[in-house]
Design a protein around this motif. Sequence first.
Motif, short mmCIF file in Angstrom:
data_model
loop_
_atom_site.label_atom_id
_atom_site.label_comp_id
_atom_site.label_asym_id
_atom_site.label_seq_id
_atom_site.Cartn_x
_atom_site.Cartn_y
_atom_site.Cartn_z
N ALA A 44 9.68 41.53 56.16
CA ALA A 44 9.76 41.76 54.71
C ALA A 44 10.42 43.09 54.40
N ASN A 45 11.24 43.07 53.33
CA ASN A 45 11.86 44.28 52.77
C ASN A 45 12.82 44.96 53.73
N THR A 46 13.46 44.17 54.58
CA THR A 46 14.54 44.69 55.41
C THR A 46 15.87 44.31 54.78
N THR A 47 16.97 44.86 55.34
CA THR A 47 18.29 44.69 54.72
C THR A 47 19.31 44.30 55.78
N LEU A 48 20.15 43.34 55.43
CA LEU A 48 21.26 42.92 56.27
C LEU A 48 22.56 43.22 55.56
N ASP A 49 23.53 43.78 56.29
CA ASP A 49 24.81 44.15 55.70
C ASP A 49 25.89 43.95 56.75
N SER A 50 27.15 44.13 56.36
CA SER A 50 28.26 44.03 57.31
C SER A 50 29.26 45.12 57.01
N ASN A 63 16.89 41.50 52.05
CA ASN A 63 17.90 41.96 51.11
C ASN A 63 19.28 41.87 51.77
N LEU A 64 20.22 41.28 51.07
CA LEU A 64 21.62 41.26 51.50
C LEU A 64 22.36 42.31 50.70
N ALA A 65 22.80 43.38 51.38
CA ALA A 65 23.34 44.54 50.67
C ALA A 65 24.65 44.24 49.96
N GLY A 66 25.45 43.36 50.53
CA GLY A 66 26.68 42.95 49.86
C GLY A 66 27.78 43.98 49.81
N SER A 67 27.86 44.85 50.84
CA SER A 67 28.96 45.80 50.89
C SER A 67 30.29 45.11 51.15
N ASN A 68 30.24 44.01 51.93
CA ASN A 68 31.42 43.22 52.25
C ASN A 68 31.01 41.74 52.28
N ASP A 69 32.02 40.86 52.22
CA ASP A 69 31.73 39.43 52.28
C ASP A 69 31.03 39.09 53.58
N LEU A 70 30.04 38.21 53.48
CA LEU A 70 29.27 37.79 54.66
C LEU A 70 28.98 36.30 54.54
N ILE A 103 18.63 28.71 57.86
CA ILE A 103 17.71 29.76 57.45
C ILE A 103 16.36 29.12 57.18
N SER A 104 15.31 29.63 57.84
CA SER A 104 13.99 29.05 57.70
C SER A 104 12.97 30.16 57.45
N GLY A 105 11.72 29.77 57.22
CA GLY A 105 10.65 30.74 57.07
C GLY A 105 10.10 30.79 55.66
N ASN A 106 9.06 31.61 55.50
CA ASN A 106 8.38 31.74 54.22
C ASN A 106 9.00 32.79 53.30
N GLY A 107 9.94 33.56 53.81
CA GLY A 107 10.57 34.60 53.00
C GLY A 107 11.68 34.08 52.13
N GLY A 108 12.29 35.00 51.39
CA GLY A 108 13.40 34.67 50.50
C GLY A 108 14.56 35.61 50.71
N LEU A 109 15.61 35.40 49.92
CA LEU A 109 16.82 36.21 49.98
C LEU A 109 17.06 36.89 48.64
N THR A 110 17.45 38.17 48.69
CA THR A 110 17.89 38.88 47.49
C THR A 110 19.30 39.37 47.72
N LYS A 111 20.25 38.86 46.97
CA LYS A 111 21.67 39.20 47.13
C LYS A 111 22.04 40.33 46.18
N ASN A 112 22.42 41.47 46.77
CA ASN A 112 22.89 42.62 46.00
C ASN A 112 24.37 42.85 46.31
#
Length: 250
Positions: free
Chosen positions: A170-176, A193-200, A206-215
């Motif tokens: 929870a509350n981690t961030t993925l970026d490229s 969290n998807l940081a959205g610095s570049n296209d990804l 994608i599975s699990g009980n969590g969700g995605l937040t696109k920034n």
Amino acid sequence: MDTSTAQTLTNLIQLNGNLTLTGSNDLTLAGKISGTGGLNKAGTNTLTLSGANDFTGNSTLGGGTLILQNATGLGTGQLTLSANSSLDASGLSLANNINLATRNLTLTNSTATTLGGVLSGTGSLIKSGAGDLTLAGANASYNGVVQLTNGRLVIANDAAIGIGSLRTSANTTLDSDASRIINNAVQLLGNLNLAGSNDLAINGSISGNGGLTKNGSAALTLGGASTYVGGTRLNAGTLISAPVLRWATQ
């Protein structure tokens, strides 16, 4: 080599063969290490390498913690795990190849760290430090689980995750670092969290009980047949989903 108490040594070390560090106590090797040998770290202690080293042999990490205070702390050889271990390379960009074998490596960096060498093996790479971690190697043969438990993970190669999966807390961030495509399965243990610095593009399921937040202003493409149940929040940029994707906006 071993010490009776915690020690800091500033001597120059010439390795004509492998040197085993038994690890009864914490040890800092601050002098330059050269030669054709490598280092074998055993024990549960902390080994700190702070010199600008150029030894060419391969090293093994057999438990405890390895702290690197110089980008060439491991010389030019490969690091192989022989037991579950921790690595702190805060603020550094490492070029060494790392073979996890069947062991787990926990990365505890407090500031931004880059692993630029090739990862291999089937063990887990666990990012637990608060500092950013950038995976820049072409890790096409790595078949373990990358566990993002804290902070931000930056994808700097389409094969950065290897052929295994990505598990996020929870509350981690993925970026490229640039426009990237990853085909790995992703398991969400909490909101990512998807940081959205570049296209990804994430083309794995994608599975699990969590969700995605696109920034961020970049585009996020979700191309897998996914079953995560935590919902999708689009705060900025563009979200592109495959027709088979199951997602909800909240």
